[in-house]
Design a protein around this motif. Structure first.
Motif, PDB file in Angstrom:
ATOM      1  N   TYR A 186     -17.786  17.393  50.842  1.00 28.50           N
ATOM      2  CA  TYR A 186     -17.716  18.763  50.228  1.00 28.50           C
ATOM      3  C   TYR A 186     -18.243  20.333  50.756  1.00 28.50           C
ATOM      4  O   TYR A 186     -18.189  20.924  50.366  1.00 28.50           O
ATOM      5  N   ASN A 187     -18.757  19.456  51.765  1.00 25.89           N
ATOM      6  CA  ASN A 187     -20.152  21.064  52.370  1.00 25.89           C
ATOM      7  C   ASN A 187     -20.651  21.454  51.672  1.00 25.89           C
ATOM      8  O   ASN A 187     -20.922  22.787  51.851  1.00 25.89           O
ATOM      9  N   VAL A 188     -21.583  20.230  50.827  1.00 30.86           N
ATOM     10  CA  VAL A 188     -22.800  20.950  49.486  1.00 30.86           C
ATOM     11  C   VAL A 188     -23.832  20.554  49.874  1.00 30.86           C
ATOM     12  O   VAL A 188     -23.803  19.161  50.771  1.00 30.86           O
ATOM     13  N   LYS A 189     -24.785  20.634  49.293  1.00 29.37           N
ATOM     14  CA  LYS A 189     -26.408  20.575  49.670  1.00 29.37           C
ATOM     15  C   LYS A 189     -26.893  19.399  49.344  1.00 29.37           C
ATOM     16  O   LYS A 189     -27.015  18.008  49.368  1.00 29.37           O
ATOM     17  N   ASP A 190     -26.679  19.683  48.204  1.00 29.67           N
ATOM     18  CA  ASP A 190     -26.589  18.562  46.388  1.00 29.67           C
ATOM     19  C   ASP A 190     -25.616  18.949  45.926  1.00 29.67           C
ATOM     20  O   ASP A 190     -25.205  19.627  45.013  1.00 29.67           O
ATOM     21  N   ILE A 191     -26.690  18.540  44.758  1.00 31.58           N
ATOM     22  CA  ILE A 191     -25.736  18.281  43.114  1.00 31.58           C
ATOM     23  C   ILE A 191     -25.647  18.995  43.078  1.00 31.58           C
ATOM     24  O   ILE A 191     -24.554  19.514  41.608  1.00 31.58           O
TER      25      ILE A 191
END
Length: 657
Positions: A186-191
């Protein structure tokens, strides 16, 4: 003193400490004396004798502690000591007592022991409570530690998986877990980032099958499993193709959760796409080879056919001349066809580079003059041209610029029917960078036009909308590929507008640097008078047919020619001849025994004036690196095969002079 005594008694009372004395005299029952606090601690509420107090006290020591108490009492006659034991209070019940004492040495007529009696039940209870709390806290801490270890274990276990995992609550869509692979996909760092931008992220997920969304909606109310394909971050650099499975489960709290596992199949999709492209490319190349076979055979058939007709009509001057002109046209087409194939091969291999020199951009008009002589006249085309150039001298690759215009014009003329029109507009526009101009070349025609669906494939190397058999027009479909490559090499753009049946307009825009003032004049060399009579040339050529043609051309110009079949023979002939005997050497490159490069290098190492003799390379290797290699080997000039008589004579004259 009285006040001090009262304070001490208050302290003892508050601390629940009683004072006592026990006396033992010659086999008498012990006499137990006590203060009021001590009697209160013992549970004595009425006046008693010392002997009665002693009996009362001993009776209420906890049975399990009596033996321990006797040992304690026996020691007191000898040394100071202390004991903790249980005492049964007549009202309060069991209490814990700390008792300490020693012998009173001031009494000599009997054994006298004095000491303190303290109720420590509350203190011990508090200690036990604190210990219990401490134990409970330690247990809770251990449980939390074990929980963290367990959570870390499962998280690490999920993070090392090659598939992504995402869990979110239903219907609130609160993300509760994403493993490392899911975050990457998803190309995200964290929730937190996911939850914050959930709407935007979900919009970037594309489902190739339309019914997938409806199936996923059923998870809110039904316990179903949905298998589907999705594209995450579609149309971005981080686009990810995934095969996914989603099912609903329940947390211990009863909350409904959707759990999705993703398998990244991007590489597989790329391989599939590459395979499809390879198959399409293979088919395109096969189609190209079929088309090329036809297009190559067409001029070859014409050359052979007109040669036969010339033979059968020999002596008929007009017919023979007509056949000869058509034979030459077919030969020129065949040469251009082969040149285009080689040019595209060079482009595809990434070897094409720019060779910029100062040039008068208005000379593009001369390129148009060359093109306007044959086919345009034959098809009775109306050609209009407009040239609006302010800064004439620029730094550019002259040959490539001319070839761009020639290919655009060639296409326009080729696909425009008889009595049609071609408009050429060459103009200078202002450029964004200082000391630059923007050259715009627009070539419009009233030809057959291009199908809208085919335009995206127009500049592909192995693609033609219709082959020669269908269109009746000879061509390779390579010209526009060359145009696009050259334009992009010059940081320019090429666009096309076309309507089928009405014509097309190709527009090229190329930024060009203006020539500096000191270099503003292009190199204009006077063409030398071509007078070569009496010159002696050593022709080094292993092909007998090519040698015969060149010999004839040179002899017709009054030149004396001697022939060597390879570089080794040429080197021998030059060494054995007098210095200055030969005026020039024409050297083929690809030869047996010793090639042209080797021969030229050996000649340049000769010890006398023979090492200075001019050498012209004459070869079918027509690329710039071949030309460069010839000069690096020590040659002075370069002529490409097939031989153009006027050009060859000019090169010879320039080299000798």
């Amino acid at each position: 003193m009285g006040e001090q005594h009262m304070d001490e008694k208050k302290i003892l009372h508050t601390s629940r400490i009683g004072l006592w004395r026990v006396e033992f005299c010659d086999n008498e029952v012990g006499r137990f004396y006590a203060d009021s606090m001590m009697d209160e601690l013992l549970g004595i509420t009425e006046p008693v004798t010392p002997e009665e107090r002693q009996a009362f006290f001993l009776e209420r020591i906890h049975p399990d502690d009596r033996e321990l108490f006797r040992e304690y009492m026996s020691k007191l006659t000898e040394t100071r000591t202390e004991i903790v034991y249980r005492y049964i209070h007549p009202v309060s019940g069991e209490m814990l007592v700390r008792c300490g004492g020693c012998r009173d040495m001031s009494v000599t007529d009997c054994a006298s022991i004095i000491g303190t009696h303290q109720d420590i039940s509350d203190i011990m209870r508090l200690e036990r409570d604190k210990f219990a709390e401490r134990r409970l806290a330690e247990q809770n801490m251990n449980l939390r530690r074990e929980q963290v270890i367990q959570e870390n274990y499962y998280r690490d276990l999920l993070d090392v998986q090659s598939c992504g995992l995402l869990a979110y609550t239903l219907p609130s869509h609160r993300v509760i877990h994403m493993n490392k692979e899911a975050l990457r996909m998803y190309n995200v760092k964290d929730i937190r980032e996911v939850q914050k931008n959930l709407g935007t992220i979900l919009k970037k997920v594309y489902y190739p099958e339309k019914e997938t969304i409806e199936k996923l909606k059923r998870l809110r109310d039904e316990d179903v499993v949905v298998d589907y394909e999705c594209i995450i971050n579609k149309d971005s650099e981080k686009e990810c193709h995934a095969m996914a499975k989603t099912k609903s489960i329940y947390l211990p709290s009863g909350e409904r959760v959707a759990v999705t596992t993703f398998l990244d199949v991007s590489d597989m999709m790329m391989l599939r796409k590459a395979l499809q492209q390879a198959q399409d490319g293979s088919k395109a190349k096969t189609d190209f080879l079929f088309a090329m076979s036809h297009d190559l055979r067409t001029p070859m058939n014409a050359i052979i056919g007109y040669a036969n007709l010339m033979e059968s009509h020999w002596g008929e001057k007009e017919k023979t001349k007509e056949y000869l002109n058509k034979l030459k046209d077919s030969s020129c087409f065949l040469l251009a066809l082969i040149g285009n194939i080689l040019e595209v091969s060079r482009i595809e291999s990434g070897k094409e580079t720019l060779h910029e020199t100062v040039w008068d951009i208005r000379k593009l008009n001369g390129t148009l003059d060359v093109l306007l002589e044959n086919e345009i006249t034959r098809k009775c085309l109306k050609v209009t041209r407009h040239i609006d150039i302010t800064h004439q001298n620029v730094l550019c690759d002259t040959m490539k610029l001319r070839e761009i215009l020639m290919n655009l014009m060639s296409n326009a003329v080729k696909y425009t029917p008889t009595y049609g029109s071609v408009d050429v507009n060459i103009e200078e526009l202002s450029a964004a960078e200082p000391n630059h101009m923007l050259l715009r070349i627009a070539v419009a025609d009233s030809g057959i036009g291009i199908n809208k669906e085919y335009i995206p494939h127009l500049f592909e190397a192995f693609s033609r909308e219709r082959n020669t058999s269908e269109s009746g027009i000879m061509g390779t479909g390579l010209g526009l590929r060359i145009v696009k490559s050259f334009v992009e090499l010059m940081n320019g753009t090429v666009t096309v507008e076309s309507t089928q049946g009405k014509g097309s307009c190709f527009t090229v825009e190329i930024p060009l640097k203006l020539a500096l003032a000191e270099n503003s004049k292009p190199n204009e060399q006077q063409k030398p008078e071509i007078s070569l009579k009496g010159k002696r040339i050593l022709l080094v050529e292993d092909n007998a047919l090519n040698a015969e043609i060149t010999l004839t051309i040179l002899s017709d110009a009054g030149i004396q020619v001697e022939i060597a079949e390879n570089g080794e023979i040429a080197l021998y002939m030059l060494r054995t001849a007098d210095a200055g005997y030969y005026d020039l050497i024409i050297m083929d490159i690809q030869m047996p025994v010793m090639n042209g490069y080797q021969a030229a290098k050996m000649i340049r190492k000769l010890p006398d004036s023979r090492s200075k003799i001019p050498i012209i390379a004459m070869t079918a290797n027509a690329f710039e690196e071949d030309r460069r290699a010839a000069f690096e080997a020590g040659m002075n000039g370069y002529a490409a095969k097939p031989i153009e008589i006027e050009k060859l004579m000019r090169i010879i004259a320039e080299t000798i002079n």
